[in-house]
Design a protein around this motif. Sequence first.
Motif: not given
Length: 611
Positions: A463-483
Motif C-alpha cells: 500500500l502506498r500509504e504504508d511503504v515507509d513502514k517496510y522500506f527505506d523509501i518515501k516516494s511513489d514507485s507505482p511501476y516496480m522500477l525502484m529498488v
Amino acid sequence: MRVLGISAFYHDSAAALIEDGHLVGAAQEERFTRKKHDSGFPQHAVQYCLDEAGIKLQDVDYVAFYDKPFLKFERLLETYLAYAPRGFQSFRMAMPLWLKEKLFQKTLLRDEMKHWQPDFDWQKRLLFGEHHQSHAASAFFPSPYEEAAVLCMDGVGEWATTSLAWGQGNKLEMLKEIHFPHSLGLLYSAFTYYTGFKVNSGEYKVMGLAPYGEPKFKDLILDKIVDLKEDGSFRLDQQYFDYCTGLRMTNEKFGELFGGKARKPEELLTQHHMDLAASVQAVTEEIVIRLARSVRKETGAKNICLAGGVALNCVANGKLLRENLFDGIWVQPAAGDAGGAVGAAYAAYHGYLGQARKLNGHLDGMAGSYLGPEFKDDEIEKRLIAAGAKLTRLTRDQIIEQTAQALADEKAVGWMQGRMEFGPRSLGARSILGDARSPSMQKTLNLKVKYRESFRPFAPAVLREDVDKYFDIKSDSPYMLMVAPVNEDRRRAMNEAEQALFGIDKLNVPRSDIPAVTHVDYSARIQTVHKETNPAFHDLLSSFKAKTGYSVVVNTSFNVRGEPIVCTPEDAFRCFMGSEIEVLVVGNCFLRKEDQDPALKLDYKNAFELD
C-alpha cells in the motif's frame, strides 16, 4: 485528433493510441500472439487500440512509427565499411533482410494497414520519428512534470545509444547524444551474453544475480573496456566486442580478460559469474549517476525522466533516487522498445501537430500503466466454463475477502483483474501473488510455479500509504522500477554460519520479517499500490492487512518462464492448470485447483522456449 503509435520489426512490437492528448490504450503484440518478444507487425495490438476507442482506422488522423529505417540502414553500412573486410558474414546475413523488408518499411506499413482501410492515404498520414526521440517523448509527455530533463539509455536506435533532451510544456528538444558503438545497453548485454543469458531478455537476470557476487571486476572493466569521463560520457574499447561485425556480443579477447569462454545457457552458475554480474551492475550504476549529476549541473533541472532499456534497471534507478539530485524522478513503465509506440504517438501529437499538453495535477498520464484489454464478469464466466473450468462466482467483497484469506493461508494465487498492464511488469492486474511473510514462498514460486532459476528475487506490492513502514523509501514507485532497502528494524541478524555462506547458498536464509521479497542484499524492487489507479488491488492489500497486520504481498508476473504475461481468461486458466498455482481469481470468478478436472492439467514446465 487521434494518433496511432507503432513499434515493430525488431523486438517487443506494440501499438498505442492517443485521442485528444489522452492515452486511450496501449498493448504489446506478444500478449495476443503468445510469442515472447514478438517483433512482427502488431496487428492484434492495433485492433485492440481501435476497439478500445470504438473507432475504425479511417478515424485515425496519423500513424507514427517509432524510428527511421533509413538511418538504421546507414549505420549498418557505415559500420561495415569502418570494419571491412572483418564482419562480412554478419553483413551478408543482414543485407537480404534489409533489402527485402526493413529498408522499405513505409511500404510495408502501408500494406499492413490495407486490410483495415484499403483506400486510406498513408503516404501523407504516416510519420516517422527517431528512435531516441520516441523514447524521450514516452518519458516526458506522460510524466507529471511541466518541465524536466530527459535521459534515455539503451542498446542502440539509429545511431544514438544515450541521449539528453529537455522537455517543457508541449516542446521536447534533443540536446546531446552518445553514438554507436559506444553503448551502456550493449555493454550490459555483452555481460548478459557472457554469463549465459539471452540478450534482450536476460539482462534483468544479471541484475538479480548481482547481489550474490562482489564487484571484483569493476576496476578491470573501467581500466580496460570503458573509458569513463567525469561527466558520465564514455567510450567502449571495441577490441573486446563482436557486436559490430560478428554474430556474438563478445570475442576471445573478452574471454581472456575475464577468465575463459562464455557460460552456456543452463550451465551451473558459479561465484565467478555472480562476481561478473555484480561488476557490470556497479559500472552501470556509476555511469548512470555520473550522467545524472552532469544533467543536473548543465540544465539545472529539478526533475528528470528516464526511458530506454537501461531505465528498466531498477537497482540503478534506486541508487539514483537515493543520490537526491532531483526533486522528482519519473521512469516510463514501458521503457524499452514497446514504449516507443507511446513515444511515437506523443511526439507526433505534441511535436509534429503542436497540440497542447495538459497535466492532471497529480498522477502521470500512464494511468498506472493499466492500458490493455479487460473483460466483463459475464464474459469471463462464459469463457472459463467453455474452457472446462469449475468456478464459483462471488460478489466483489467476497472475492477480496476470500483471496486475502488464501494469501494468508500461504497459497499461490493467480490474480487477473481489470485492464492488462502495458510494459514488462505485472502490477496487480495480471499477477501471481503470495504471502511475503512466508520463508518458503520465494523458492516455491520460482521452482513450482514460474519454473525459473531459483536465484531470482520477487517484488513486493505494498500500500502506498504504508511503504515507509517496510522500506527505506518515501516516494511513489507505482511501476516496480525502484529498488530500496528493507528497513533496519525488519531485518533479521544473520548468525556466523549464515554469514559465511556465499552465492546462492544465501538464498534460503530468511533475512527479514518479509523474507519472500527481501533479496540477499536486503533490497526489494518495490511497487506502491494506489487506490486511484487500481482500487481492487488496493482493497485486496487492505483486506490482507486486516487479517495479518501486513500490507505487503509478493507480486510476480502471471506467466511461466518464457511465456508472455497472460491476457485473456483462457490464458489465465491454462497457466493455472499448467503450474502449481493453487487459486485463480479472474474478475469475480473464484477457482480452486482441487475442484478442477485433472484431465485438463497441462505440462507447462517445458511448454515455452526458455528466455
